[in-house]
Design an enzyme around this catalytic site. Structure first.
Site, short mmCIF file in Angstrom:
data_model
loop_
_atom_site.label_atom_id
_atom_site.label_comp_id
_atom_site.label_asym_id
_atom_site.label_seq_id
_atom_site.Cartn_x
_atom_site.Cartn_y
_atom_site.Cartn_z
N LYS A 220 38.03 53.02 35.37
CA LYS A 220 38.17 51.35 35.32
C LYS A 220 36.86 50.93 35.42
CE LYS A 220 39.79 47.99 38.77
NZ LYS A 220 40.26 47.78 40.08
N SER B 26 43.96 45.15 40.97
CA SER B 26 43.18 44.98 39.82
C SER B 26 42.92 46.13 38.99
CB SER B 26 41.69 44.63 40.07
OG SER B 26 41.02 45.31 41.04
N SER C 112 44.57 46.98 45.12
CA SER C 112 44.42 47.26 43.59
C SER C 112 44.58 48.49 42.93
CB SER C 112 42.98 46.76 43.45
OG SER C 112 42.80 45.47 43.54
#
Length: 476
Positions: free
Chosen positions: A71, A148, A172
């Site tokens: 990520k 996220s 997230s």
């Protein structure tokens, strides 16, 4: 290896074939790159171009040659530009070195093929940004994959990859796992290293790990990467036995607290999420566990006030450090409207505000710890809703001030942030489905350092209500 064979394999299964020489590393890489290239135009899950070749990784790690992604936030690899979902960083700032967890991913043998999308600076429960556009949910491309860590979750759910890096400051990992039908474990605070860049990211609420499709992958990967590095603030005891051993061991009879009211006090809960959680409770009863309706007594308003302080102070500091280093003035041309509002609010806070928030966090941790003296785990929905439509959580909406933005996010995710404050491990499992075929996540929370208990119980639920046969259909 055919694309169909590759899609059927989780990380553990693929690693076994690679270690035996039944599949070559080049075959696995080619299958993964073909799968990514096929689905990413529909999902917009990558940031920038897919890597032409995997980043360097150990050839003898437990997941040697297994395709992977990181990520685009917090964890970073030497020489790879990081953008963090924001125009503030332009085309990205090359990172000077690996973070500690990135080094552990490499030693585990994971073959990193790209960066995945995040909302701006990670402060959203969707994965949409002005910088990168919207990432789409492979179960329904009009819906959000959650955030996220939605970029990683979308690719893993689409079976382009077996596993992907994710991190979690308020849900997230678990929110995109729920929206995309994955296993999402947020480990205990300190179980994975946040260093060397951070000591306690987000006042200790931020934790790094991954999203997977199977419980055994979660367990095996945690075995490979957990542990402190020199200078880390926390030194947790090692598990009594490998986490992977918990998958087949089965859990002892547990006292389960069933709770379907959001801990944050925000928003109503979709009846389908409640029913999925209650169905999981019935399954647990059938497995010999005792289930009671119960939840810790918390001051939801004080919790939200303190959490807002934590998030906006962290954003303000992050924005100011980045802007100062780059010689850029933060404004509407470089930051989305809600991010800017939150950073501006964070700059107004005093030291006393942070200490007041810490007092609330302390009271919250102690209340939940006392509750866990009576109950072994807490069972809740992961989200208030199965997922959200794209555009609903618009971080560039100028009408929302800092509190309005915080309330808007957590009206969809009122169950996850508590475990970030307490540091307790929590896992989301894809135990429900809607009439549209969308997955519904159910969350289980254990006491601090209780990952072994969570993994054993999650594996029992995976055997009782298997989800491996459910997969999204992405438009061709």
């Amino acid at each position: 290896m055919t694309p169909e064979e590759y899609a059927e394999l989780d990380a553990t299964g693929l690693a076994e074939l690679l270690s035996k020489g039944e599949v070559g590393a080049d075959e696995a890489r080619d299958a993964a790159t073909a799968a990514i290239d096929a689905v990413n135009p529909h999902l917009n899950a990558l940031v920038g171009e897919r890597f032409e070749a995997p980043l360097e990784h150990a050839a003898d790690g437990p997941f040697a040659g297994v395709p992977f992604v990181i990520k685009d936030l917090i964890v970073h690899a030497a020489g790879v530009p990081q953008r963090a979902g924001t125009r503030l960083l332009g085309d990205g700032v090359p990172m000077p070195a690996d973070t500690h967890l990135m080094a552990r991913f490499r030693r585990a043998g994971l073959a990193t093929l790209g960066l995945t999308a995040t909302p701006e600076l990670g402060f959203n429960a969707t994965t949409e940004s002005v910088a990168n556009g919207p990432t789409r949910n492979p179960w329904d491309t009009t819906r959000s994959p959650g955030g996220s860590s939605g970029g990683s979750a979308a690719l893993v759910a689409a079976r382009a990859l077996p596993v992907g890096h994710a991190n979690d400051g308020g849900g997230s990992i678990r929110i995109p796992a729920a929206a995309c039908g994955l296993v999402g474990l947020k480990p205990s605070q300190g179980r994975t290293s946040p260093g060397p860049d951070y000591s306690d990211p987000l006042l200790g609420m931020g934790v790094e790990f991954a999203v997977t499709r199977t419980v055994r992958d979660t367990a095996g990967l945690l075995d490979a990467v957990h542990g402190a590095e020199p200078g880390d603030r926390y030194l947790l005891p090692d598990p009594a036995r490998p986490y992977a051993d918990e998958v087949g061991a089965g859990s002892r009879p547990l006292r389960v607290a069933l709770w379907t009211t959001p801990f944050s006090g925000h928003g109503s809960v979709d009846p389908r999420c409640v029913e999925a959680t209650e169905a999981a409770a019935r399954t647990l009863e059938g497995l010999g566990h005792t289930v009671e309706i119960a939840g810790p007594e918390l001051d939801a308003a004080a919790f939200d006030d303190a959490n807002l302080v934590g998030w906006t102070s962290f954003l303000a500091d992050g924005v100011d450090v980045l802007a100062g280093a780059l010689g850029v003035t933060p404004g509407p041309d470089t930051l989305e409207a809600a991010t800017l509002a939150c950073a501006e609010h964070g700059r107004t806070l005093r030291a006393g505000d942070l200490y007041a928030a810490d007092r609330v966090f302390n009271a919250t941790r102690r209340a939940v710890a006392a509750f866990h003296q009576r109950y072994d785990v807490i069972l809740t929905p992961t989200m208030n809703v199965p997922n959200t439509p794209l555009g609903y959580l618009d971080q560039n909406d100028p009408s929302r001030d800092a509190r309005g933005w915080y309330d808007h996010i957590f009206s969809t995710a009122g169950f996850t942030a508590l475990s970030n404050v307490t540091g307790n491990p929590a896992i989301s499992l894809p135990l429900g489905r809607t009439e549209e075929g969308w997955p519904i996540g159910v969350q289980i929370v254990a006491p601090y350092a209780g990952e072994s208990r969570l993994i054993a119980l999650a594996a029992d639920l995976e055997r009782a209500t298997p989800w491996a046969g459910h997969r999204p259909t992405i438009p061709s």
